[in-house]
Design an enzyme around this catalytic site. Structure first.
Site, mmCIF file in Angstrom:
data_model
loop_
_atom_site.group_PDB
_atom_site.id
_atom_site.type_symbol
_atom_site.label_atom_id
_atom_site.label_comp_id
_atom_site.label_asym_id
_atom_site.label_seq_id
_atom_site.Cartn_x
_atom_site.Cartn_y
_atom_site.Cartn_z
ATOM 1 N N TYR A 28 -46.371 -47.439 3.390
ATOM 2 C CA TYR A 28 -45.011 -47.789 3.799
ATOM 3 C C TYR A 28 -44.058 -47.741 2.609
ATOM 4 O O TYR A 28 -42.920 -47.295 2.726
ATOM 5 C CB TYR A 28 -44.995 -49.184 4.430
ATOM 6 C CG TYR A 28 -43.607 -49.690 4.739
ATOM 7 C CD1 TYR A 28 -42.904 -49.215 5.846
ATOM 8 C CD2 TYR A 28 -42.990 -50.630 3.925
ATOM 9 C CE1 TYR A 28 -41.622 -49.659 6.126
ATOM 10 C CE2 TYR A 28 -41.712 -51.087 4.197
ATOM 11 C CZ TYR A 28 -41.032 -50.596 5.299
ATOM 12 O OH TYR A 28 -39.762 -51.037 5.572
ATOM 13 N N GLY A 99 -41.541 -57.642 14.738
ATOM 14 C CA GLY A 99 -40.555 -58.100 15.709
ATOM 15 C C GLY A 99 -41.012 -59.297 16.529
ATOM 16 O O GLY A 99 -40.346 -59.696 17.474
ATOM 17 N N GLY A 101 -41.945 -62.269 14.934
ATOM 18 C CA GLY A 101 -41.804 -63.471 14.116
ATOM 19 C C GLY A 101 -42.984 -63.738 13.198
ATOM 20 O O GLY A 101 -43.072 -64.808 12.594
ATOM 21 N N GLY A 103 -43.815 -62.315 10.270
ATOM 22 C CA GLY A 103 -43.419 -62.417 8.870
ATOM 23 C C GLY A 103 -42.890 -63.806 8.559
ATOM 24 O O GLY A 103 -43.267 -64.425 7.550
ATOM 25 N N ASN A 130 -35.582 -50.872 0.569
ATOM 26 C CA ASN A 130 -36.200 -51.447 1.761
ATOM 27 C C ASN A 130 -35.215 -52.375 2.495
ATOM 28 O O ASN A 130 -35.391 -53.587 2.550
ATOM 29 C CB ASN A 130 -37.483 -52.193 1.365
ATOM 30 C CG ASN A 130 -38.332 -52.535 2.554
ATOM 31 O OD1 ASN A 130 -37.899 -52.465 3.704
ATOM 32 N ND2 ASN A 130 -39.561 -52.930 2.284
ATOM 33 N N SER A 133 -36.414 -55.040 5.179
ATOM 34 C CA SER A 133 -37.020 -56.238 4.594
ATOM 35 C C SER A 133 -35.976 -57.107 3.917
ATOM 36 O O SER A 133 -36.000 -58.338 4.049
ATOM 37 C CB SER A 133 -38.109 -55.854 3.592
ATOM 38 O OG SER A 133 -39.194 -55.259 4.266
ATOM 39 N N TYR A 137 -35.312 -60.970 4.762
ATOM 40 C CA TYR A 137 -35.400 -62.035 3.763
ATOM 41 C C TYR A 137 -34.102 -62.820 3.670
ATOM 42 O O TYR A 137 -34.110 -64.048 3.576
ATOM 43 C CB TYR A 137 -35.770 -61.464 2.393
ATOM 44 C CG TYR A 137 -37.142 -60.826 2.345
ATOM 45 C CD1 TYR A 137 -38.220 -61.355 3.044
ATOM 46 C CD2 TYR A 137 -37.354 -59.681 1.591
ATOM 47 C CE1 TYR A 137 -39.469 -60.768 2.993
ATOM 48 C CE2 TYR A 137 -38.607 -59.086 1.538
ATOM 49 C CZ TYR A 137 -39.663 -59.635 2.235
ATOM 50 O OH TYR A 137 -40.905 -59.056 2.180
#
Length: 172
Positions: A28, A99, A101, A103, A130, A133, A137
């Protein structure tokens, strides 16, 4: 709809899954050839091999019996606050589980661990390109320190050369 979700500390039997996710994350991040980790080196450095030292820990998130994500981290320390913290080396949720939740669930587990040790902070790095991400965050309240701080690294031959320097360094 999501199945049963569990988060748990990784054990020796999870090393193959951890390595798979490390490789998926590297793919990735457009650097699959940079992964030098092996199952053996993970056993040694994650403290799963008899007599080995634990340098990092891993939380695994499972949906039903399927490994969906991981957080690989180690303890850090703030001298200014005189408190421990956690440095998150890798956070990864497999694409098919994103998608949901997961993370946030992994980060919340780390935040809870920090509070349990009366710690000061949770820190990590993210690649500048990124954007998904970075937005994620920021949505959980993370602050971009890139304006004030620049990440530095010494590795490879430079690390070996630095280690060979004397008490006063090279004076060429």
């Amino acid at each position: 709809m999501a199945g049963q979700v569990t988060v748990r500390a990784a054990g020796a039997s999870d090393v193959q899954v951890i390595l798979e996710m490390i490789k998926e994350l590297a793919l990735y991040e457009k650097a699959p050839d940079k992964v030098l980790a092996t199952e053996e080196s993970l056993h040694d450095t994650l403290g799963f091999k008899e007599g080995s030292k634990c340098y990092a820990k891993t939380l695994l998130l499972y949906e039903s019996d399927k490994p969906a994500g991981m957080a690989l981290y180690f303890n850090s320390y703030s001298t200014w606050r005189a408190k421990p913290g956690i440095y998150l080396e890798d956070l990864f949720v497999r694409p098919e589980f994103r998608g949901k939740g997961y993370g946030t669930t992994l980060l919340a587990a780390l935040a809870k661990e920090i509070l349990e040790i009366n710690g000061a902070r949770l820190e990590w790095s993210v690649l500048k390109w990124n954007e998904p991400s970075i937005k994620f965050y920021e949505s959980i309240g993370a602050t971009n320190l890139g304006i004030e701080w620049q990440q530095m690294r010494v590795d490879g031959d430079h690390l070996k050369n630095l280690a060979r320097r004397g008490i006063f360094g090279d004076r060429e």
